[in-house]
Motif scaffolding. Sequence first.
Motif, short mmCIF file in Angstrom:
data_model
loop_
_atom_site.label_atom_id
_atom_site.label_comp_id
_atom_site.label_asym_id
_atom_site.label_seq_id
_atom_site.Cartn_x
_atom_site.Cartn_y
_atom_site.Cartn_z
N CYS A 247 0.85 -1.20 0.00
CA CYS A 247 0.00 0.00 0.00
C CYS A 247 0.88 1.25 0.00
O CYS A 247 0.62 2.21 -0.72
N LEU A 248 1.91 1.21 0.83
CA LEU A 248 2.83 2.35 0.91
C LEU A 248 3.53 2.57 -0.43
O LEU A 248 3.75 3.71 -0.84
N GLU A 249 3.87 1.48 -1.12
CA GLU A 249 4.58 1.58 -2.40
C GLU A 249 3.73 2.23 -3.49
O GLU A 249 4.25 2.92 -4.35
N GLU A 250 2.42 2.01 -3.45
CA GLU A 250 1.57 2.52 -4.53
C GLU A 250 1.06 3.94 -4.29
O GLU A 250 0.52 4.56 -5.21
N ILE A 251 1.22 4.49 -3.10
CA ILE A 251 0.69 5.82 -2.80
C ILE A 251 1.18 6.88 -3.78
O ILE A 251 0.38 7.65 -4.31
N PRO A 252 2.49 6.96 -4.09
CA PRO A 252 2.93 7.98 -5.06
C PRO A 252 2.26 7.82 -6.44
O PRO A 252 1.93 8.81 -7.09
N GLU A 253 2.06 6.57 -6.86
CA GLU A 253 1.40 6.31 -8.15
C GLU A 253 -0.05 6.80 -8.12
O GLU A 253 -0.53 7.42 -9.07
N LEU A 254 -0.74 6.51 -7.02
CA LEU A 254 -2.14 6.94 -6.90
C LEU A 254 -2.23 8.46 -6.80
O LEU A 254 -3.16 9.06 -7.35
N ASN A 255 -1.28 9.07 -6.11
CA ASN A 255 -1.26 10.55 -6.04
C ASN A 255 -1.16 11.14 -7.44
O ASN A 255 -1.86 12.11 -7.77
N GLU A 256 -0.31 10.56 -8.29
CA GLU A 256 -0.15 11.06 -9.66
C GLU A 256 -1.42 10.84 -10.47
O GLU A 256 -1.85 11.72 -11.22
N LEU A 257 -2.02 9.67 -10.35
CA LEU A 257 -3.26 9.39 -11.07
C LEU A 257 -4.36 10.37 -10.68
O LEU A 257 -5.14 10.81 -11.53
N ASP A 258 -4.41 10.71 -9.41
CA ASP A 258 -5.46 11.60 -8.92
C ASP A 258 -5.34 13.01 -9.49
O ASP A 258 -6.31 13.76 -9.53
N LYS A 259 -4.16 13.38 -9.95
CA LYS A 259 -3.96 14.71 -10.54
C LYS A 259 -4.51 14.81 -11.96
O LYS A 259 -4.71 15.91 -12.47
N ALA A 260 -4.79 13.67 -12.59
CA ALA A 260 -5.31 13.66 -13.96
C ALA A 260 -6.76 14.13 -13.97
O ALA A 260 -7.52 13.82 -13.05
N PRO A 261 -7.17 14.88 -14.98
CA PRO A 261 -8.54 15.41 -15.01
C PRO A 261 -9.61 14.33 -15.22
O PRO A 261 -10.77 14.56 -14.92
N ASP A 262 -9.20 13.15 -15.71
CA ASP A 262 -10.18 12.11 -16.01
C ASP A 262 -10.22 10.99 -14.96
O ASP A 262 -10.90 9.99 -15.13
N ILE A 263 -9.49 11.17 -13.84
CA ILE A 263 -9.41 10.14 -12.81
C ILE A 263 -9.56 10.76 -11.43
O ILE A 263 -8.96 11.79 -11.14
N ALA A 264 -10.36 10.11 -10.59
CA ALA A 264 -10.48 10.50 -9.18
C ALA A 264 -10.10 9.28 -8.35
O ALA A 264 -10.58 8.17 -8.60
N VAL A 265 -9.22 9.48 -7.39
CA VAL A 265 -8.81 8.40 -6.49
C VAL A 265 -9.43 8.68 -5.12
O VAL A 265 -9.31 9.78 -4.59
N LEU A 266 -10.09 7.66 -4.58
CA LEU A 266 -10.72 7.74 -3.26
C LEU A 266 -10.12 6.66 -2.38
O LEU A 266 -10.14 5.48 -2.75
N GLY A 267 -9.57 7.04 -1.25
CA GLY A 267 -8.93 6.08 -0.37
C GLY A 267 -9.82 5.67 0.78
O GLY A 267 -10.52 6.50 1.37
N GLU B 133 -4.41 12.60 10.11
CA GLU B 133 -2.99 12.61 10.49
C GLU B 133 -2.24 11.43 9.88
O GLU B 133 -1.12 11.59 9.40
N LEU B 134 -2.87 10.26 9.87
CA LEU B 134 -2.23 9.08 9.29
C LEU B 134 -2.01 9.28 7.79
O LEU B 134 -0.93 8.99 7.26
N GLY B 135 -3.00 9.81 7.11
CA GLY B 135 -2.87 10.09 5.68
C GLY B 135 -1.74 11.05 5.38
O GLY B 135 -0.98 10.87 4.43
N GLU B 136 -1.62 12.08 6.21
CA GLU B 136 -0.53 13.05 6.03
C GLU B 136 0.82 12.38 6.24
O GLU B 136 1.75 12.60 5.45
N ARG B 137 0.95 11.56 7.28
CA ARG B 137 2.22 10.86 7.55
C ARG B 137 2.59 9.92 6.41
O ARG B 137 3.77 9.74 6.10
N MET B 138 1.59 9.32 5.79
CA MET B 138 1.85 8.37 4.71
C MET B 138 1.99 9.04 3.35
O MET B 138 2.29 8.39 2.37
N GLY B 139 1.77 10.35 3.28
CA GLY B 139 1.94 11.07 2.03
C GLY B 139 0.74 10.95 1.08
O GLY B 139 0.89 11.16 -0.12
N ILE B 140 -0.42 10.64 1.61
CA ILE B 140 -1.62 10.50 0.77
C ILE B 140 -2.14 11.89 0.42
O ILE B 140 -2.44 12.69 1.29
#
Length: 155
Positions: free
Chosen positions: A63-83, A96-103
């Motif tokens: 889960c930690l490994e994919e967070i940066p990838e999901l963050n990038e996908l969420d920036k796209a205008p055609d994709i919304a990521v919901l955690g 607070e947990l989301g902030e620590r994990m970089g979500i």
Amino acid sequence: MQYPANRRLVRRLAPWLAAALALVLAGCEQIELERADGPKLGWDQLRGQWVLVNYWAEWCKPCLEEIPELNELDKAPDIAVLGVNFDGIQGEQLIELGERMGIEFTMLAKDPGPEFGWQTPVALPATFVVDPDGELLEARFGPQTEADIRALIGG
């Protein structure tokens, strides 16, 4: 002139018609998703976009490994990521947990799966891919990359 047979038929059908009407009206309900840190998000607001509902946990290394990838996908205008936090952490603890994990994508206060008839995933990370019409395309398990998701959705 009244027809008694028709009146009896209407009386017999009335409960069924009422039930059918209730089902139709229930389908018109607006589904609102509660964000961890803000106003509710109407499911209809996401129409026209791909939606990735990602289940994660702090103890899940993939889960930690994919967070940066999901963050990038969420920036796209055609994709919304919901955690969705798998452990049910809520409120300030979740923020607070989301902030620590970089979500950086939207975290939901609770699992929307039951409202959509989805089964709770048994493995993490799990990503439910919903098409722009609001239909579940597939559930994916294991860490996702931007390339994996783009290949799936054709872009």
